[in-house]
Design a protein around this motif. Structure first.
Motif, short mmCIF file in Angstrom:
data_model
loop_
_atom_site.label_atom_id
_atom_site.label_comp_id
_atom_site.label_asym_id
_atom_site.label_seq_id
_atom_site.Cartn_x
_atom_site.Cartn_y
_atom_site.Cartn_z
N ARG A 1 -11.38 -9.85 10.97
CA ARG A 1 -10.62 -8.60 10.91
C ARG A 1 -9.14 -8.83 11.22
NH1 ARG A 1 -13.09 -4.68 15.05
NH2 ARG A 1 -14.99 -5.40 14.07
N ASP A 2 -8.81 -10.03 11.67
CA ASP A 2 -7.43 -10.34 12.02
C ASP A 2 -6.68 -11.10 10.94
OD1 ASP A 2 -7.28 -9.31 14.85
OD2 ASP A 2 -9.08 -10.53 14.89
N THR A 3 -7.30 -11.25 9.79
CA THR A 3 -6.64 -11.95 8.69
C THR A 3 -5.33 -11.24 8.33
OG1 THR A 3 -8.85 -12.43 7.83
CG2 THR A 3 -6.99 -12.86 6.35
N LYS A 4 -4.28 -12.04 8.22
CA LYS A 4 -3.00 -11.46 7.82
C LYS A 4 -2.91 -11.47 6.29
CE LYS A 4 -0.44 -12.16 11.98
NZ LYS A 4 0.90 -12.33 12.54
N LEU A 5 -2.48 -10.37 5.75
CA LEU A 5 -2.49 -10.20 4.29
C LEU A 5 -1.07 -10.09 3.75
CD1 LEU A 5 -5.27 -7.47 4.40
CD2 LEU A 5 -5.59 -9.90 3.87
N ILE A 6 -0.81 -10.82 2.70
CA ILE A 6 0.51 -10.78 2.06
C ILE A 6 0.31 -10.28 0.63
CG2 ILE A 6 2.46 -12.20 1.24
CD1 ILE A 6 1.88 -14.06 3.66
N GLU B 1 -5.19 1.84 -0.94
CA GLU B 1 -6.10 2.71 -0.17
C GLU B 1 -7.34 1.95 0.29
OE1 GLU B 1 -7.19 6.30 -2.23
OE2 GLU B 1 -5.09 6.94 -2.34
N SER B 2 -7.89 1.12 -0.59
CA SER B 2 -9.11 0.36 -0.22
C SER B 2 -8.82 -0.59 0.94
CB SER B 2 -9.63 -0.49 -1.38
OG SER B 2 -9.52 0.19 -2.58
N TRP B 3 -7.62 -1.17 0.95
CA TRP B 3 -7.28 -2.13 2.02
C TRP B 3 -7.08 -1.41 3.34
CZ3 TRP B 3 -7.59 -7.31 1.30
CH2 TRP B 3 -7.76 -7.72 -0.03
N LEU B 4 -6.50 -0.22 3.25
CA LEU B 4 -6.20 0.50 4.49
C LEU B 4 -7.46 1.07 5.15
CD1 LEU B 4 -2.83 2.20 3.52
CD2 LEU B 4 -3.20 0.19 4.98
N PRO C 1 -5.08 -2.31 9.31
CA PRO C 1 -3.92 -1.46 9.58
C PRO C 1 -2.73 -1.96 8.77
CG PRO C 1 -4.30 -2.98 11.41
CD PRO C 1 -5.44 -3.18 10.45
N LEU C 2 -1.84 -1.05 8.48
CA LEU C 2 -0.67 -1.40 7.66
C LEU C 2 0.12 -2.57 8.26
CD1 LEU C 2 0.73 -0.38 5.09
CD2 LEU C 2 2.12 1.12 6.54
N ALA C 3 0.16 -2.62 9.59
CA ALA C 3 0.94 -3.67 10.26
C ALA C 3 0.39 -5.07 9.94
CB ALA C 3 0.91 -3.44 11.76
N GLN C 4 -0.83 -5.12 9.45
CA GLN C 4 -1.44 -6.42 9.14
C GLN C 4 -1.24 -6.82 7.68
OE1 GLN C 4 -5.01 -6.43 11.58
NE2 GLN C 4 -5.79 -8.06 10.28
N THR D 1 3.59 5.23 1.63
CA THR D 1 2.53 4.61 2.44
C THR D 1 3.06 3.38 3.19
OG1 THR D 1 0.97 5.32 0.76
CG2 THR D 1 0.14 3.76 2.39
N VAL D 2 3.80 2.53 2.47
CA VAL D 2 4.24 1.28 3.14
C VAL D 2 5.55 1.47 3.91
CG1 VAL D 2 3.09 -0.10 1.37
CG2 VAL D 2 5.53 0.24 1.20
#
Ligand code: PPS
Length: 312
Positions: free
Chosen positions: A141-146, A203-206, A210-213, A304-305
């Motif tokens: 759940r802590d994966t950082k997404l770019i 939306e699916s990612w959120l 969290p947006l911060a990730q 959103t972002v």
């Protein structure tokens, strides 16, 4: 099947389940994790653990999840210059096509990393894969997404130009874009159009992250100011700003920034021919119609972002 990107000139060196599992043990890496599981016991050398000197194959702590034709290869090639990052050169397509092969298979593809290094991979199709957010969350759940985003109209044309280069007989862009052109009905089932509806996919990612990730790279600024964009990527990954404007020069022939390695004798490096193709000429009226079509999605995305990407 792994996807090998022709532009890439450097290689790198129990089954996953479809439930909300806790992150796998020991998958924390160096990025601070909120729910970091304790490391797994040291396994024998025959297993996926390597010699401590050479490092260990770890599940990625950060992923470039999209978007196709956004500039994902450039971000990957630029960030892997960083000594604290090791990236897989190919696109493993684990969270879309190869999920059934399991996390051990996925881990086995990764380059070895030291404790202090981040493991990274990029597969642009993840962003539009319905199951990807949940599957990634289940890995950690802590994966950082770019996410590298680009004007969706230009992105669609880039996508089409790539397909046309492989299949010259496909219908025109203008023909594929509409269900009914005179009524202005855009064909949202065409992938080249659908991928650019960023607000929808986000939306699916959120629902999972969290947006911060999630860090958004502007595909446009990546070309005009690669050092600035990569500075923000490094901050997001929590690594020092090693990649600076000293690493880039603008190659006039290519028309894009390319890498130079100021501290070594290695020759400068641009991305391959499949990056920066001359786009197919599109009827300007169609471009206007698509701009109109994307406008509400873009506005929603900016809201959103919390960033205005200024796609006109
Ligand atoms: N430095 C540099 N060099 C070359 N190309 C660059 C660079 N920075 C961004 N770009 C843009 O990247 C676009 C390709 O995006 P991707 O790498 O995400 O494509 S892919 O999804 O992996 O096929 C590619 O799209 P096209 O120009 O349409 O080919 C480029 O515009």
């Amino acid at each position: 099947m792994l996807t090998r990107d022709p532009s890439q000139d450097r290689g790198a060196g129990g089954n996953a389940r479809e439930s909300n599992l806790q992150p796998p043990r020991g998958s924390c890496g160096r990025i601070p994790l909120r729910t970091c599981a304790p490391p797994a016991p040291r396994l024998p050398a025959s297993n996926h653990s390597g010699s401590p000197k050479l490092g260990t194959k770890r599940l990625p702590q950060a992923l470039i999840v999209g978007v196709k034709k956004g500039g994902t290869r450039a971000v990957l090639e630029f960030i892997r210059v960083h000594p604290d990052v090791r990236a897989l050169g190919t696109e493993p397509h684990f969270f879309d096509r190869n999920y059934g092969r399991g996390l051990d298979w996925y881990r086995s593809l990764m380059p070895r990393t030291l404790e202090t290094q981040i493991t990274l991979e990029k597969t642009p199709s993840y962003f539009v894969t319905q199951e990807a957010p949940r599957r990634i969350f289940n890995m950690s759940r802590d994966t950082k997404l770019i996410v590298v985003v680009r004007n969706p109209v230009t992105r669609a044309i880039s996508d089409y130009t790539q397909t046309l280069s492989k299949k010259p007989d496909i219908p025109t862009f203008e023909g594929l874009s509409f269900r009914n052109r005179s009524l202005g009905l855009v064909d949202v089932s065409w992938n080249a159009i659908r991928i650019g509806m960023y607000a929808l996919h986000l939306e699916s990612w959120l629902r999972y992250f969290p947006l911060a990730q999630i860090h958004f790279v502007s595909g446009e600024r990546l070309i005009t100011d690669p050092a600035g964009e990569m500075g923000r990527v490094q901050d997001f990954l929590g690594i020092k700003r090693f990649i600076t404007d000293k690493h880039f020069y603008f190659n006039k022939t290519k028309g894009f920034p390319c890498l130079k390695k100021p501290e070594s004798s290695v020759s400068p490096r641009c991305l391959g021919k499949s990056k920066g193709r001359t786009h197919v000429q599109i009827d300007p009226e169609v471009i206007d119609q698509l701009r109109e079509f994307y406008r509400p999605y873009n506005i929603k995305f900016y809201e959103t972002v919390g960033q205005d990407f200024r796609w006109e």
